[in-house]
Design a protein around this motif. Structure first.
Motif, PDB file in Angstrom:
ATOM      1  N   THR A 149       0.851  -1.178   0.076  1.00  0.00           N
ATOM      2  CA  THR A 149      -0.065  -0.001  -0.138  1.00  0.00           C
ATOM      3  C   THR A 149       0.888   1.226  -0.016  1.00  0.00           C
ATOM      4  O   THR A 149       1.899   1.440   0.651  1.00  0.00           O
ATOM      5  N   PHE A 150       0.575   2.008  -1.006  1.00  0.00           N
ATOM      6  CA  PHE A 150       1.305   3.364  -0.852  1.00  0.00           C
ATOM      7  C   PHE A 150       0.277   4.506  -0.526  1.00  0.00           C
ATOM      8  O   PHE A 150      -0.833   4.675  -0.963  1.00  0.00           O
ATOM      9  N   GLN A 151       0.720   5.404   0.530  1.00  0.00           N
ATOM     10  CA  GLN A 151       0.209   6.388   1.235  1.00  0.00           C
ATOM     11  C   GLN A 151       0.403   7.510   0.589  1.00  0.00           C
ATOM     12  O   GLN A 151       1.763   7.860   0.911  1.00  0.00           O
ATOM     13  N   ILE A 152      -0.129   8.335  -0.170  1.00  0.00           N
ATOM     14  CA  ILE A 152       0.557   9.687  -0.767  1.00  0.00           C
ATOM     15  C   ILE A 152      -0.229  10.861  -0.360  1.00  0.00           C
ATOM     16  O   ILE A 152      -1.388  10.815  -0.259  1.00  0.00           O
ATOM     17  N   ILE A 153       0.603  11.634   0.112  1.00  0.00           N
ATOM     18  CA  ILE A 153       0.210  12.834   0.744  1.00  0.00           C
ATOM     19  C   ILE A 153       0.362  13.895  -0.462  1.00  0.00           C
ATOM     20  O   ILE A 153       1.707  14.139  -0.954  1.00  0.00           O
TER      21      ILE A 153
ATOM     22  N   GLU B  68      -5.512  -6.464  -9.882  1.00  0.00           N
ATOM     23  CA  GLU B  68      -5.029  -7.847  -9.238  1.00  0.00           C
ATOM     24  C   GLU B  68      -4.802  -7.921  -7.709  1.00  0.00           C
ATOM     25  O   GLU B  68      -4.070  -9.028  -7.307  1.00  0.00           O
ATOM     26  N   LYS B  69      -4.833  -6.814  -7.182  1.00  0.00           N
ATOM     27  CA  LYS B  69      -4.620  -6.625  -5.650  1.00  0.00           C
ATOM     28  C   LYS B  69      -3.372  -6.724  -5.407  1.00  0.00           C
ATOM     29  O   LYS B  69      -3.097  -7.435  -4.090  1.00  0.00           O
ATOM     30  N   LYS B  70      -2.165  -6.415  -6.034  1.00  0.00           N
ATOM     31  CA  LYS B  70      -0.953  -6.355  -5.872  1.00  0.00           C
ATOM     32  C   LYS B  70      -0.400  -5.222  -5.194  1.00  0.00           C
ATOM     33  O   LYS B  70       0.201  -5.152  -4.368  1.00  0.00           O
ATOM     34  N   VAL B  71      -1.048  -4.018  -5.707  1.00  0.00           N
ATOM     35  CA  VAL B  71      -0.711  -2.793  -4.943  1.00  0.00           C
ATOM     36  C   VAL B  71      -2.287  -1.986  -4.676  1.00  0.00           C
ATOM     37  O   VAL B  71      -3.112  -2.383  -5.066  1.00  0.00           O
ATOM     38  N   LYS B  72      -1.838  -0.815  -3.599  1.00  0.00           N
ATOM     39  CA  LYS B  72      -3.144  -0.172  -3.299  1.00  0.00           C
ATOM     40  C   LYS B  72      -2.726   1.223  -3.159  1.00  0.00           C
ATOM     41  O   LYS B  72      -1.569   1.340  -2.503  1.00  0.00           O
ATOM     42  N   PHE B  73      -3.360   2.300  -3.457  1.00  0.00           N
ATOM     43  CA  PHE B  73      -3.121   3.486  -3.381  1.00  0.00           C
ATOM     44  C   PHE B  73      -4.057   4.477  -2.440  1.00  0.00           C
ATOM     45  O   PHE B  73      -5.194   4.208  -2.862  1.00  0.00           O
ATOM     46  N   LYS B  74      -3.362   4.971  -1.222  1.00  0.00           N
ATOM     47  CA  LYS B  74      -4.413   5.835  -0.678  1.00  0.00           C
ATOM     48  C   LYS B  74      -3.930   7.393  -0.715  1.00  0.00           C
ATOM     49  O   LYS B  74      -2.657   7.586  -0.618  1.00  0.00           O
ATOM     50  N   PHE B  75      -4.747   8.234  -0.831  1.00  0.00           N
ATOM     51  CA  PHE B  75      -4.451   9.682  -1.171  1.00  0.00           C
ATOM     52  C   PHE B  75      -4.850  10.642   0.070  1.00  0.00           C
ATOM     53  O   PHE B  75      -5.935  10.363   0.651  1.00  0.00           O
TER      54      PHE B  75
ATOM     55  N   ILE C 263      -1.894   8.754   8.773  1.00  0.00           N
ATOM     56  CA  ILE C 263      -1.271   7.463   8.219  1.00  0.00           C
ATOM     57  C   ILE C 263      -1.046   6.533   9.114  1.00  0.00           C
ATOM     58  O   ILE C 263      -1.382   5.412   9.268  1.00  0.00           O
ATOM     59  N   VAL C 264       0.149   6.834  10.152  1.00  0.00           N
ATOM     60  CA  VAL C 264       0.804   6.109  11.190  1.00  0.00           C
ATOM     61  C   VAL C 264      -0.224   5.576  12.200  1.00  0.00           C
ATOM     62  O   VAL C 264      -0.350   4.339  12.457  1.00  0.00           O
ATOM     63  N   LYS C 265      -1.181   6.214  12.528  1.00  0.00           N
ATOM     64  CA  LYS C 265      -2.219   5.924  13.615  1.00  0.00           C
ATOM     65  C   LYS C 265      -3.056   4.721  12.657  1.00  0.00           C
ATOM     66  O   LYS C 265      -3.303   3.946  13.509  1.00  0.00           O
ATOM     67  N   GLY C 266      -3.324   4.877  11.609  1.00  0.00           N
ATOM     68  CA  GLY C 266      -4.136   4.082  10.789  1.00  0.00           C
ATOM     69  C   GLY C 266      -3.380   2.531  10.608  1.00  0.00           C
ATOM     70  O   GLY C 266      -3.953   1.472  10.666  1.00  0.00           O
ATOM     71  N   LEU C 267      -2.318   2.600  10.527  1.00  0.00           N
ATOM     72  CA  LEU C 267      -1.269   1.421  10.157  1.00  0.00           C
ATOM     73  C   LEU C 267      -1.043   0.797  11.657  1.00  0.00           C
ATOM     74  O   LEU C 267      -1.149  -0.546  11.715  1.00  0.00           O
ATOM     75  N   LYS C 268      -1.285   1.618  12.708  1.00  0.00           N
ATOM     76  CA  LYS C 268      -0.847   1.025  14.111  1.00  0.00           C
ATOM     77  C   LYS C 268      -2.146  -0.016  14.691  1.00  0.00           C
ATOM     78  O   LYS C 268      -2.055  -0.859  15.260  1.00  0.00           O
TER      79      LYS C 268
END
Length: 112
Positions: free
Chosen positions: A2-6, A28-35, A74-79
């Motif tokens: 997953t790429f988190q892009i600001i 193919e669910k190999k990558v995901k992008f969140k903005f 982003i970090v809070k969401g990952l934790k």
């Protein structure tokens, strides 16, 4: 992965990642992008993200507060990842978090 892009312009990136190989990789669910837009993390009513440079001079610079707000989100969401209905804290081994900050530093491009 997953790429988190600001970015201040998520619609520009969305057009890019929703085409060609990146679109296929998402399908193919190999990558995901969140903005994340830093304007969503400002504290003023005008959603201002830039300021004058410290010490004066021409141009504008990005304010730290909106960028840190986005990174903290982003970090809070990952934790706090939910697994089997129970919240589980991520360990360092479970997640490879890399923060890459692009910089405008470099030689100025001119046609001469």
């Amino acid at each position: 992965m997953t790429f988190q892009i600001i970015t201040l312009f998520p619609e520009v990136f969305e057009a890019y990642v929703n085409s060609s190989m990146l679109w296929r990789a998402q399908k193919e669910k190999k990558v995901k992008f969140k903005f994340y837009n830093p304007r969503d993390y400002t504290k003023d009513k005008h959603r201002k993200v830039d300021d004058r440079p410290y010490g004066g001079g021409p141009g504008m610079v990005l304010s730290v507060q909106p960028l840190l707000g986005a990174v903290e989100r982003i970090v809070k969401g990952l934790k706090s990842k939910v697994k089997n209905g129970k919240a589980k804290k991520l360990k360092t081994k479970d997640s490879k978090l890399k923060i890459i900050i692009m910089s405008p530093a470099g030689k100025q491009f001119t046609n001469t």
